[in-house]
Design an enzyme around this catalytic site. Structure first.
Site, PDB file in Angstrom:
ATOM      1  N   GLN A 232      -3.367  -8.564  -1.763  1.00  0.00           N
ATOM      2  CA  GLN A 232      -2.306  -8.003  -2.601  1.00  0.00           C
ATOM      3  C   GLN A 232      -0.946  -8.104  -1.922  1.00  0.00           C
ATOM      4  O   GLN A 232      -0.791  -7.708  -0.768  1.00  0.00           O
ATOM      5  CB  GLN A 232      -2.605  -6.537  -2.875  1.00  0.00           C
ATOM      6  CG  GLN A 232      -1.534  -5.886  -3.744  1.00  0.00           C
ATOM      7  CD  GLN A 232      -1.977  -4.515  -4.231  1.00  0.00           C
ATOM      8  OE1 GLN A 232      -1.980  -3.549  -3.475  1.00  0.00           O
ATOM      9  NE2 GLN A 232      -2.395  -4.448  -5.477  1.00  0.00           N
ATOM     10  N   HIS A 234       2.607  -6.582  -2.042  1.00  0.00           N
ATOM     11  CA  HIS A 234       3.318  -5.424  -2.583  1.00  0.00           C
ATOM     12  C   HIS A 234       4.695  -5.897  -3.000  1.00  0.00           C
ATOM     13  O   HIS A 234       5.344  -6.642  -2.270  1.00  0.00           O
ATOM     14  CB  HIS A 234       3.419  -4.336  -1.512  1.00  0.00           C
ATOM     15  CG  HIS A 234       3.859  -3.011  -2.045  1.00  0.00           C
ATOM     16  ND1 HIS A 234       5.140  -2.790  -2.472  1.00  0.00           N
ATOM     17  CD2 HIS A 234       3.186  -1.857  -2.245  1.00  0.00           C
ATOM     18  CE1 HIS A 234       5.230  -1.534  -2.904  1.00  0.00           C
ATOM     19  NE2 HIS A 234       4.063  -0.956  -2.773  1.00  0.00           N
ATOM     20  N   GLU A 247       5.604   2.483  -3.749  1.00  0.00           N
ATOM     21  CA  GLU A 247       5.664   2.404  -5.196  1.00  0.00           C
ATOM     22  C   GLU A 247       6.187   3.718  -5.768  1.00  0.00           C
ATOM     23  O   GLU A 247       6.739   3.761  -6.857  1.00  0.00           O
ATOM     24  CB  GLU A 247       4.235   2.153  -5.698  1.00  0.00           C
ATOM     25  CG  GLU A 247       4.153   1.761  -7.140  1.00  0.00           C
ATOM     26  CD  GLU A 247       2.799   1.115  -7.433  1.00  0.00           C
ATOM     27  OE1 GLU A 247       2.405   0.208  -6.691  1.00  0.00           O
ATOM     28  OE2 GLU A 247       2.155   1.542  -8.391  1.00  0.00           O
ATOM     29  N   ARG A 278       0.719  -4.088  -9.452  1.00  0.00           N
ATOM     30  CA  ARG A 278       1.392  -4.732  -8.331  1.00  0.00           C
ATOM     31  C   ARG A 278       1.399  -6.249  -8.407  1.00  0.00           C
ATOM     32  O   ARG A 278       2.396  -6.891  -8.081  1.00  0.00           O
ATOM     33  CB  ARG A 278       0.729  -4.307  -7.028  1.00  0.00           C
ATOM     34  CG  ARG A 278       1.084  -2.902  -6.710  1.00  0.00           C
ATOM     35  CD  ARG A 278       0.488  -2.464  -5.411  1.00  0.00           C
ATOM     36  NE  ARG A 278       0.944  -1.091  -5.163  1.00  0.00           N
ATOM     37  CZ  ARG A 278       0.486  -0.338  -4.198  1.00  0.00           C
ATOM     38  NH1 ARG A 278      -0.442  -0.789  -3.385  1.00  0.00           N
ATOM     39  NH2 ARG A 278       0.949   0.876  -4.039  1.00  0.00           N
TER      40      ARG A 278
END
Lengths: 567, 343
Positions: A232, A234, A247, A278
């Site tokens: 992932q 961000h 976030e 995301r």
């Protein structure tokens, strides 16, 4: 050493919860927690935003079922639905339990735990303690473990599992203070060492030590890695350092702006805007930059995260750490001006393949937290679900290992095996012909991964990435360790960490190359759509005769059918 | 060799990092190594050390982990002041450096040295255990997970700031009491103790306090404020220490420790004369027997060196004592009312 019932590797949220729960399950057990840092340093402390749980404190109509659906949809339907059931059903209970043992939480007006909106969630269900949630959870768990008298082996670097046939005899680790290689014979081992996203090095929000040690140990022992290609990014890393802006900053109402001052998320997620999931928000930022709507600077292109309209009071009370970091690392006070951001590698969805009770395929070996892949996050993790994951599955790991330790007879780890390990890590250290600098290799690994195995992927890039990693592995054979001492040899430790990252990078790139579709965080320019007919399945990467070998595993479905994922 | 950053226009400065070195395997005593590198604006001390380790001398040893000021690993002394290397800007330090162009990097004080910039954190952990730095929940284990404690934002704010502590040990390193007495509880542990004791979910309040008022405990602090000044998270540590003392006096009374008696004697002197009557302070704090046993040799030496404080009759009231007394009484009244409204 007398054999342990449970050896836990890693002292972050998952490891500490496991220790606490194991002692609660059976106080008579002999349990050890090994950590390469003091447990309170673990990367759990960096989690800012919070942990999701359908407590319904803020939105009275929130339910566990809605949390389950959001998580499955967020995962792009790659999560195993029975595992997500466990995660979300346990959530309210575990957050209350944490509260009951003394974790500080921000509070609502009615004195219940405060909750705020988070990306990809249908209701505001993220429980938080200003922007230091992970830190306060970690401190609380560490305090509780000290209270319970957990045996800690701090600053021990885990090297390998000792294996006989289909089961482990325990763990082999290096005592950093003495440099000695020590045996930890154990009936059960819980791997809880965190993620591997630091392999992206300067384009990663992770701590220097998030080098996938546990995964690499399991991988070398023949345990399969699951869904490693899913990393992932961000959306909001600080421009220069890659460090993270939570976030929560968008949850509190922050805007994402391009150089024309446009809230560009309207183009990509008109309903959820900045609070889209995301993967989608990261791709949106990257697209804005690729299409020339980013700001330019010698440190790279970037966009703006604007909090100025939120006002000084809110920023100071709810996002103090973000303000401090912006000022320290970018010289920007978010009360006055927007924060320069760009996507940064942040979380590894992939990891050690486990069942819902955290068991791996190897008898007596368990894995939990970011280190493991149950899988509850599938192709994309929702914000606020990672703290939850380490708590829920850390606890399950502790309980399962405590209940099952009795099944296994203790084995021993031979002196010969220790000598062999010592020779492996120290043997070639100062030999002539070793000249490669680990710092350079590490930086080059990060660069090739960010460039070729990054947010947007395609066959030719991935081939380049795979070739680069292979070359780096060759060069690594000539790596030089300059520190010759036994005491606290951080030079040696960083070289061993690099080895772990190189081993795992191969599985990430191989998985990304094989998966000919776009799903969640994995975006193939040459295969831009999700291909459920061929690719609705987990990737399994196993080390066979020194080579990464790919296999597959079906996704466990449940109440939710495959749907197109829009926000 | 230059560290990458985007502020090329700002120029570079040659900076010499004078690094404390000690490897217990080969060195009989510590020494310093100089490493000179060009550093641009915006670079932290930690990034500079990383650069030195990766490119010049791989044996320089220090801890670092998150590099974002939240894990607390990289506490060290930079030009004499304990702080986090990862949040300390090189140029900022240079601006205040006594020796131009030189930054001295040393390990934290008051903790056993392991190697170079690495110290042993175990003594701090041991103290966290001794002073029960945890919440011992009033809720039985079997009941946990079923419902939340209801806690007001007001209560949360009482310990919110204290829970910012990342145990970096900067305060431990700066503490002037610890330099003299390694057994002293230490500021970080006092802060954590306070944080636990104002938490309504905790049941250990009395037990923790009983430990804190013993020798090496809360009364040993001399209010030098160095802990608070050096705190990397700007936590008002002294408020916590004062909080524990007030708590101790309130819930245990004045008579159980020399510390509280010392505070009381102090207050009486100030009220009466506006200054201290030092000659009798030890007797009023610790009693005649203790003073004779422990302070007599020192008193004799003081007499020899003509350093004795004036005897009580010669201590005149301070100027403006009447106005001062008035103010003092008003303040005392205020504090009393404050306490009442808190209860």
């Amino acid at each position: 050493m007398k054999p342990f019932d449970i050896v836990i590797v890693g002292g972050g949220g998952a490891g500490l919860y496991a220790a606490m729960e194991a002692m609660k399950t059976n106080p008579a057990l002999n349990i050890a927690v090994l950590s390469k840092v003091y447990p309170n340093r673990s990367h759990t402390s960096a989690a800012q935003g919070g942990a999701n749980a359908a407590l319904a404190n803020k939105a009275k109509d929130d339910t566990v079922e809605m949390h389950i659906f959001d998580t499955i949809k967020g995962s792009d339907y790659l999560a195993d639905q029975d595992a997500v059931d466990v995660l979300c059903s346990e959530a309210p209970k575990i957050i209350r339990e944490l509260e009951n043992i003394g974790t500080p939480w921000s509070r609502m007006e009615d004195n219940t735990i405060a909750q705020r909106p988070f990306g990809g969630a249908g209701r505001p269900r993220c429980c938080y303690c200003s922007d230091k949630t992970g830190h306060t959870i970690l401190q609380t768990l560490y305090e509780q473990c000290l209270k319970k008298g957990v045996k800690f082996f701090n600053e021990y670097f885990a090297l390998n599992l000792s294996v006989s046939g289909s089961r482990s005899n325990g763990l082999i680790a290096m005592n950093m203070k003495s440099g000695k290689v020590e045996a930890f014979p154990a009936k059960t081992v819980i791997l809880a060492t965190g993620g591997y996203a630091k392999m992206y090095w300067n384009r990663s929000s992770n701590a220097a030590g998030n080098t996938g040690d546990g995964q690499a140990i399991a991988y070398r022992a023949g345990i399969p890695m699951k869904d490693m290609e899913f990393v992932q990014f961000h959306p909001t890393g600080l421009r220069k350092s890659g460090l993270l802006v939570t976030e929560g900053a968008r949850g509190e109402g922050g805007y994402l702006l391009n150089k024309d001052g446009e809230r560009f998320m309207a183009r990509y997620a008109p309903e959820k805007m900045e609070l889209g999931p995301r993967d989608l928000v990261s791709r949106s930022l990257e697209t804005e930059i690729l299409q020339g709507r980013g700001f330019d600077s010698p440190a790279g292109k970037y966009l703006h995260l604007d909090l100025t309209h939120l006002g000084a009071d809110l920023i100071k009370s709810r996002l103090p750490q973000i303000r401090e970091m912006s000022m320290n690392f970018e010289g920007v006070d978010p009360i006055e001006e927007p924060i320069p951001v760009r996507p940064t590698a942040h979380y590894s969805m992939g990891g050690i393949d486990t069942d819902n009770q955290t068991r791996t395929v190897m008898e007596g070996v368990y894995a939990a937290g970011e280190c493991a892949c149950v899988s509850v996050h599938g192709a994309n993790r929702l914000g606020g679900n990672s703290l939850l994951d380490i708590l829920v599955f850390g606890r399950i790991a502790g309980r399962t290992a405590a209940e099952e330790a009795g099944k296994f007879t203790p084995n021993t780890i031979s002196e010969a095996e220790l000598t062999e390990q010592l020779q492996e890590i120290r043997g070639g250290m100062h030999a002539a012909g070793h000249y490669e600098r680990y710092g350079e290799l590490r930086e080059e690994l990060g660069q090739t991964l960010a460039l070729n195995v990054g947010i947007f992927r395609e066959a030719s890039l991935l081939q380049k990435g795979i070739a680069d990693i292979a070359e780096l592995k060759e060069r690594f054979k000539k790596v030089r360790i300059f520190d010759t001492s036994d005491v606290f040899n951080t030079n040696l430790m960083q070289v061993l960490e690099l080895k772990n990252m190189l081993d795992l990078a191969e599985t990430v790139a191989a998985g990304a190359y094989a998966r000919q579709e776009s799903r969640g965080s994995h975006t193939r320019i040459d295969f831009p759509v999700r291909d459920d007919a061929n690719w609705h399945k987990h990737t399994m990467a196993t080390l066979v005769k020194g080579k990464v070998t790919l296999g597959e595993k079906p996704v466990t479905m449940g109440r939710y059918e495959l749907q197109e994922r829009t926000y | 060799m230059t560290l990458p950053t985007d502020q090329h226009t700002e120029g570079k400065k040659n900076v010499t990092f004078r690094v404390f070195r000690f490897n217990p395997q080969v060195d009989s005593k510590p020494y310093f190594d100089d490493y000179t590198i060009p550093v641009e604006k915006g670079i932290t001390v930690l990034r500079s050390l990383n650069y030195i380790k990766e490119h010049i001398d791989g044996s320089v040893s220090f801890r670092a982990f998150c590099q974002a000021g939240i894990c607390g690993s990289c506490g060290m002394r930079v030009n004499g002041l304990s702080q986090l290397a990862c949040t300390t800007q090189v140029w900022d330090v240079l601006a205040k450096s006594r020796e131009p162009g030189i930054i001295k990097v040393e390990p934290l004080r008051n903790l056993p040295l392991i190697k170079d910039l690495i110290v042993d954190m175990d003594p701090l952990v041991d103290k966290m255990k001794r002073y029960s730095n945890w919440v011992d929940s009033t809720m039985p284990e079997a009941e946990m997970g079923k419902k939340e404690f209801l806690i007001s934002e007001e209560e949360f704010l009482r310990y919110d700031k204290a829970t910012d502590c990342i145990l970096c040990a900067s305060c431990v390193s700066e503490c002037s009491i610890l330099r003299a007495n390694k057994e002293y509880v230490s500021p970080a542990v006092l802060l954590k103790s306070y944080r636990m004791s104002v938490d309504s979910r905790d049941s250990l309040h009395e037990q923790r306090l009983a430990e804190l008022v013993k020798d090496h405990g809360v009364w040993d602090c001399t209010h030098c404020y160095r802990c608070q000044e050096s705190c990397v998270k700007s936590i008002p540590i002294m408020d916590a220490i004062h909080g524990i003392r007030e708590d101790a006096i309130e819930s245990r009374g004045m008579k159980d420790t020399s510390g509280s008696k010392h505070a009381e004697a102090f207050m009486m002197d100030i009220e009466k004369k506006g200054k201290l009557v030092e000659a009798t302070l030890p007797i009023r704090t610790n009693g005649v027997v203790w003073t004779m046993q422990n302070l007599l040799p020192m008193a004799l030496k003081m007499i020899m060196k003509r350093r004795t404080p004036p005897p009580p009759p010669l201590v005149k009231s301070a100027k403006g004592i009447k106005i001062f007394r008035q103010m003092f009484r008003e303040m005392t009244e205020h504090v009393k009312q404050d306490h009442k409204s808190h209860q």
